[in-house]
Enzyme design. Structure first.
Site, PDB file in Angstrom:
ATOM      1  N   GLY A   1      54.326  -7.758   8.389  1.00 57.46           N
ATOM      2  CA  GLY A   1      54.556  -7.517   9.813  1.00 57.46           C
ATOM      3  C   GLY A   1      53.269  -7.149  10.536  1.00 57.46           C
TER       4      GLY A   1
ATOM      5  N   GLN B   1      54.041  -4.547  16.634  1.00 60.23           N
ATOM      6  CA  GLN B   1      53.481  -3.488  17.491  1.00 60.23           C
ATOM      7  C   GLN B   1      52.647  -2.510  16.673  1.00 60.23           C
ATOM      8  OE1 GLN B   1      56.196  -0.528  19.078  1.00 60.23           O
ATOM      9  NE2 GLN B   1      54.723   0.165  20.603  1.00 60.23           N
TER      10      GLN B   1
ATOM     11  N   ASP C   1      57.042 -14.823   4.793  1.00 59.92           N
ATOM     12  CA  ASP C   1      58.402 -14.413   5.159  1.00 59.92           C
ATOM     13  C   ASP C   1      58.822 -13.386   4.121  1.00 59.92           C
ATOM     14  OD1 ASP C   1      61.545 -16.176   5.768  1.00 59.92           O
ATOM     15  OD2 ASP C   1      61.135 -14.079   5.248  1.00 59.92           O
TER      16      ASP C   1
ATOM     17  N   TYR D   1      70.488  -0.792  12.863  1.00 62.12           N
ATOM     18  CA  TYR D   1      69.098  -0.370  12.619  1.00 62.12           C
ATOM     19  C   TYR D   1      69.094   0.974  11.892  1.00 62.12           C
ATOM     20  CZ  TYR D   1      64.253   0.911  13.949  1.00 62.12           C
ATOM     21  OH  TYR D   1      62.932   1.296  13.965  1.00 62.12           O
TER      22      TYR D   1
ATOM     23  N   LYS E   1      67.754   2.066   8.242  1.00 62.58           N
ATOM     24  CA  LYS E   1      66.720   3.085   8.049  1.00 62.58           C
ATOM     25  C   LYS E   1      67.178   4.147   7.054  1.00 62.58           C
ATOM     26  CE  LYS E   1      63.462   1.350  10.490  1.00 62.58           C
ATOM     27  NZ  LYS E   1      62.324   0.758   9.758  1.00 62.58           N
TER      28      LYS E   1
HETATM   29  C1  VAH Z   1      63.096   1.090  18.534  1.00 64.35           C
HETATM   30  N1  VAH Z   1      60.703   1.468  18.787  1.00 64.35           N
HETATM   31  O1  VAH Z   1      63.211   1.374  19.704  1.00 64.35           O
HETATM   32  C2  VAH Z   1      61.787   1.465  17.825  1.00 64.35           C
HETATM   33  C3  VAH Z   1      61.895   2.835  17.195  1.00 64.35           C
HETATM   34  C4  VAH Z   1      62.577   5.210  17.559  1.00 64.35           C
HETATM   35  C5  VAH Z   1      62.422   3.881  18.164  1.00 64.35           C
HETATM   36  O2  VAH Z   1      62.643   2.825  16.027  1.00 64.35           O
HETATM   37  O3  VAH Z   1      63.980   0.533  17.935  1.00 64.35           O
END
Ligand code: VAH
Length: 312
Positions: A6, A10, A47, A136, A140
């Site tokens: 990656g 960012q 990838d 997400y 995590k």
């Molecule tokens: C997002 N920038 O917005 C990421 C990050 C805490 C935010 O995980 O998904």
């Protein structure tokens, strides 16, 4: 020798430059799913769901450290949850397996997104309830547990931080919930106004990119004997709501106007996250510290973005 996935993202784009500056350009292999254009050192297309190529690239490069930065962020993951599971978890397990097979030290970031609505919202502790309600966040929390497992079971030196929203001017974030705190600076310069998709009064932890990059280096160089935690440390620099970042911008651009058009999807994600987290474990175990508060970040962002946008 370090391999980064990656590396065009960012964090990855700036992490690559930071690590090449410290350890030497030829000692950092940058990889990303798309081609990297001009590079300041070794680059390969990868990838991260391709386990064999991940392993072979790391082996051929002689990597002793894996920085796994490739992932879909919260808003994109909420739109495409199955793709997010397959990419975020598939990529992670491939990177951990390569690290196990090749004996590499390992870093991957977690996020304040690893917390959910039942987590204490103010000064969120290092060790607390983690029942996120986003894909997400599920990725995590599962990722944190998997990284700790590879440390406990296989002795792999895995380390991570729970990043807050990150503000930067080099590579724009894609598909995050906290991206408004980046977009606002671009629009402040281009149009002197911004319409926020996050509602007034919504507090989230944030950090300026230079502090985030230094935190990664400091954690990876920390004495392992001092680490009580590993995956992943709460880290933060500040917590603010949209009106506060607007006020900070107005110190430089007095005519700046802020308006709101709330995006219910990203607002719901933001509402499920803490308002502020406690970073004392990181401070105590590896000397985490930050240089930038909101006003310092704003003045640096506006100076750097003016230069960047004028050259467009
Ligand atoms: C997002 N920038 O917005 C990421 C990050 C805490 C935010 O995980 O998904």
């Amino acid at each position: 020798r370090i391999m980064i996935t990656g590396a065009l993202g960012q964090i990855g784009s700036e992490l690559t430059e930071k690590l090449r500056g410290i350890y030497g350009a030829d000692n950092v292999l940058a990889t990303d799913i798309r081609n990297g254009g001009e590079q300041s050192g070794p680059f390969s297309v990868l990838d991260v769901t391709n386990a064999q190529k991940m392993h072979d690239l790391a082996k051929d490069f002689g990597a002793d450290t894996m920085m796994h930065m490739a992932a879909l962020l919260s808003a994109t993951a909420e739109e495409k949850p199955l793709l997010a599971w397959n990419l975020n978890m598939g990529g992670l397990v491939n990177a951990l397996e390569a690290s196990r097979e090749l004996g590499m030290q390992f870093f991957t970031p977690s996020s304040i997104g690893a917390f959910g609505p039942s987590t204490p919202k103010k000064n969120t502790p290092q060790d607390t309830l983690q029942r996120p309600t986003t894909m997400y966040g599920v990725n995590k929390v599962a990722g944190e547990l998997l990284c700790d497992y590879y440390f406990q079971k296989f002795g792999i030196d895995t380390r991570g931080v729970r990043f807050p929203g990150l503000v930067s001017y080099v590579a724009q974030p894609g598909g995050g919930t906290t991206d408004y705190a980046v977009d606002i600076y671009y629009k402040a310069i281009e149009e002197q106004r911004y319409t926020s998709y996050i509602a007034e009064g919504t507090y989230m932890d944030m950090m300026y990119m230079p502090d985030a990059l230094q935190a990664i280096v400091d954690l990876m160089e920390a004495d392992p004997a001092k680490l009580i935690h590993r995956n992943a440390f709460n880290v933060t620099a500040m917590s603010f709501e949209p009106e506060q970042i607007a006020a900070s911008i107005r110190k430089h651009i007095p005519e700046f106007q802020m308006s709101y058009d709330v995006d219910p999807v990203r607002q719901a994600i933001a509402d499920s996250w803490p308002d502020s987290i406690d970073a004392s474990a990181a401070k105590n175990e590896w000397g985490f510290k930050t240089q930038y508060d909101l006003d310092a970040m704003t003045s640096d962002m506006l100076v750097k973005l003016k230069k960047k946008l004028m050259h467009v």
